[in-house]
Design an enzyme around this catalytic site. Structure first.
Site, mmCIF file in Angstrom:
data_model
loop_
_atom_site.group_PDB
_atom_site.id
_atom_site.type_symbol
_atom_site.label_atom_id
_atom_site.label_comp_id
_atom_site.label_asym_id
_atom_site.label_seq_id
_atom_site.Cartn_x
_atom_site.Cartn_y
_atom_site.Cartn_z
ATOM 1 N N HIS A 221 54.248 8.219 -67.242
ATOM 2 C CA HIS A 221 54.757 8.136 -66.087
ATOM 3 C C HIS A 221 53.859 9.240 -64.574
ATOM 4 O O HIS A 221 53.504 9.278 -63.894
ATOM 5 C CB HIS A 221 55.979 9.228 -65.748
ATOM 6 C CG HIS A 221 55.590 10.835 -66.180
ATOM 7 N ND1 HIS A 221 55.074 11.304 -67.545
ATOM 8 C CD2 HIS A 221 55.956 11.772 -65.182
ATOM 9 C CE1 HIS A 221 55.000 12.404 -67.046
ATOM 10 N NE2 HIS A 221 54.893 12.982 -66.128
HETATM 11 N N1 UDP Z 1 61.439 13.297 -71.636
HETATM 12 C C1 UDP Z 1 62.401 13.391 -72.307
HETATM 13 N N2 UDP Z 1 63.171 12.333 -72.575
HETATM 14 C C2 UDP Z 1 62.287 11.354 -72.014
HETATM 15 C C3 UDP Z 1 61.490 11.301 -72.271
HETATM 16 C C4 UDP Z 1 60.391 13.036 -72.058
HETATM 17 O O1 UDP Z 1 63.667 14.509 -72.554
HETATM 18 O O2 UDP Z 1 62.827 10.319 -72.467
HETATM 19 C C5 UDP Z 1 60.600 15.708 -72.481
HETATM 20 C C6 UDP Z 1 60.123 15.158 -72.961
HETATM 21 O O3 UDP Z 1 60.050 15.874 -74.533
HETATM 22 C C7 UDP Z 1 59.831 17.057 -72.538
HETATM 23 C C8 UDP Z 1 59.852 16.664 -71.224
HETATM 24 O O4 UDP Z 1 60.963 15.670 -70.851
HETATM 25 O O5 UDP Z 1 59.376 17.743 -72.992
HETATM 26 C C9 UDP Z 1 58.082 15.999 -70.546
HETATM 27 O O6 UDP Z 1 58.683 15.748 -69.369
HETATM 28 P P1 UDP Z 1 57.622 15.155 -68.940
HETATM 29 O O7 UDP Z 1 56.160 13.777 -69.435
HETATM 30 O O8 UDP Z 1 58.228 13.730 -67.351
HETATM 31 O O9 UDP Z 1 56.823 16.365 -67.811
HETATM 32 P P2 UDP Z 1 55.452 15.641 -67.943
HETATM 33 O O10 UDP Z 1 55.303 17.316 -69.240
HETATM 34 O O11 UDP Z 1 54.198 15.587 -67.561
HETATM 35 O O12 UDP Z 1 54.594 17.083 -66.839
#
Ligand code: UDP
Length: 376
Positions: A221
């Site tokens: 993403h």
């Molecule tokens: N996550 C979730 N469902 C999904 C994809 C990710 O619950 O389909 C959770 C993941 O386990 C983590 C969080 O969302 O706890 C991470 O979010 P994301 O990757 O969107 O953001 P980032 O961490 O890169 O800021």
């Protein structure tokens, strides 16, 4: 009574904030002196709004319903942040909190911190000090600026503390003394580890699909990948190759990434599913044989579940995982992604290393939030 206004807007922030909201509730039932109570007001900017990117987390993690919902999403970064800034300022003027609590590195984080700082309301930043040192990333801009205007900096790692000190945010009182004794910066550990530990037992398989054994769990993403046609095409080709030659690739696909893949006419041939709830994601992490991601949070969650991680980015804020051999950075190079995935597939990681604290980050945050306010 201390009134805290919590600002959330994006998926990872719901998970992080849920742990602190729980710790606040626990704090309020254990104190003897009601002047120490914390009144939490939750503001949801609306940055993530699909049911499976927002509501599901409030339901599964039992997060109190937001008191304020701004419904601001889409558009360019500047416009989104600007609309949030104006609306959050109004909410702050109305609710008059003693502290504003922001999480992570999204536009909601920056807008919340900036609105509060302009009104001279102290800001506490959870996940302070993380750096990729790549100012092309919107998240890096948000982190650096938020830390600069925050009054209380809750760091998840020692490296985050060092980053802040290098930026002159706070100089240790005494070189001999541990940096964690400085006034504004606190090493608390990672609230996402708290969440993974607490909710691991509630992990459950996604309902909508029957998943194959031995799969590679992928998420995609980051703007640096999705908004660059060449990088996105390379990643799609690499995922297809792995799916056909190594192991089934399961991809709970972020709606924005889905749109951009379609717009570019790319033919993704892996096991694409809708974004899943947190409990389902924990199940996927527990049952996969490799994590391949460009997420920040998922890199750590791979480690919590003892799985090797291949990260499709050029930098990471979680460098301790790379140093520990748990994570390899491969950028968006098709050959590197495929090669690293082959080498790490099935490899188990020793997750007993205490890289992210003792699972008490939220409790420490609540303890450190200043207790009495001038209005008491
Ligand atoms: N996550 C979730 N469902 C999904 C994809 C990710 O619950 O389909 C959770 C993941 O386990 C983590 C969080 O969302 O706890 C991470 O979010 P994301 O990757 O969107 O953001 P980032 O961490 O890169 O800021």
């Amino acid at each position: 009574m201390c009134k805290i206004l919590t600002i959330v807007g994006a998926r990872p922030q719901f998970i992080k904030a849920s742990m602190v909201s729980r710790a606040i509730a626990e704090h309020n039932v254990t104190i003897n002196d009601q002047r120490l109570a914390i009144d939490e007001v939750i503001l949801h900017t609306g940055q993530h709004f699909d049911a499976n990117m927002s509501d599901i987390f409030f339901n599964q993690l039992n997060i109190p319903r937001p008191d304020i919902h701004l419904d601001i999403h889409g558009g360019n970064h500047g416009a989104m942040t600007g609309y949030m800034l104006a609306e959050i300022e109004q909410a702050l003027l109305e609710h008059k909190p003693d502290r504003v609590l922001v999480y992570g590195d999204t536009n909601s984080t920056l807008a919340g911190a900036l609105a509060a700082a302009k009104l001279h309301i102290p800001v506490a930043h959870v996940e302070a000090g993380l750096r990729s040192f790549n100012m092309q990333m919107p998240e890096e801009i948000n982190r650096v600026l938020t830390d600069r205007i925050s009054d209380i900096l809750f760091c998840p790692t020692e490296i985050a503390i060092k980053n802040l000190i290098k930026e002159g945010v706070e100089t240790p009182k005494n070189d001999q003394q541990s940096t964690i004794n400085t006034q504004r910066i606190f090493l608390v550990g990672d609230v996402m580890q708290d969440a993974a530990l607490l909710f691991a037992k509630q992990a459950c398989a996604p309902q909508e699909v029957l998943l194959p054994e031995g799969f590679v769990l992928t998420t995609l993403h980051r703007a640096e990948n999705t908004d660059c046609p060449e990088r996105l095409a390379n990643i799609v080709t690499a995922l297809n190759q792995l799916h056909h030659t190594l192991a089934p690739v399961v991809l709970p696909l972020h709606p924005r990434a889905r749109q951009l893949i379609a717009k570019q006419g790319l033919n993704l041939q892996v096991h694409v599913i809708n974004p899943v709830g947190y409990f389902e994601m924990l199940w996927l992490l527990d049952h996969c044989d490799l994590v391949l991601t460009d997420s920040g949070g998922v890199q750590k969650e791979a480690f919590f579940f003892g799985k090797a991680c291949v990260t499709m980015r050029d930098q990471t804020e979680w460098v301790e995982l790379v140093e520990a051999g748990a994570n390899e950075l491969v950028g968006a190079d098709e050959a590197k992604i495929v090669d690293a995935a082959r080498r790490h597939y099935g490899r188990r990681i020793d997750s007993s290393l205490r890289l992210y604290g003792a699972g008490e980050a939220a409790k420490l945050i609540v303890r450190k939030l200043p207790k009495y306010t001038t209005s008491d």
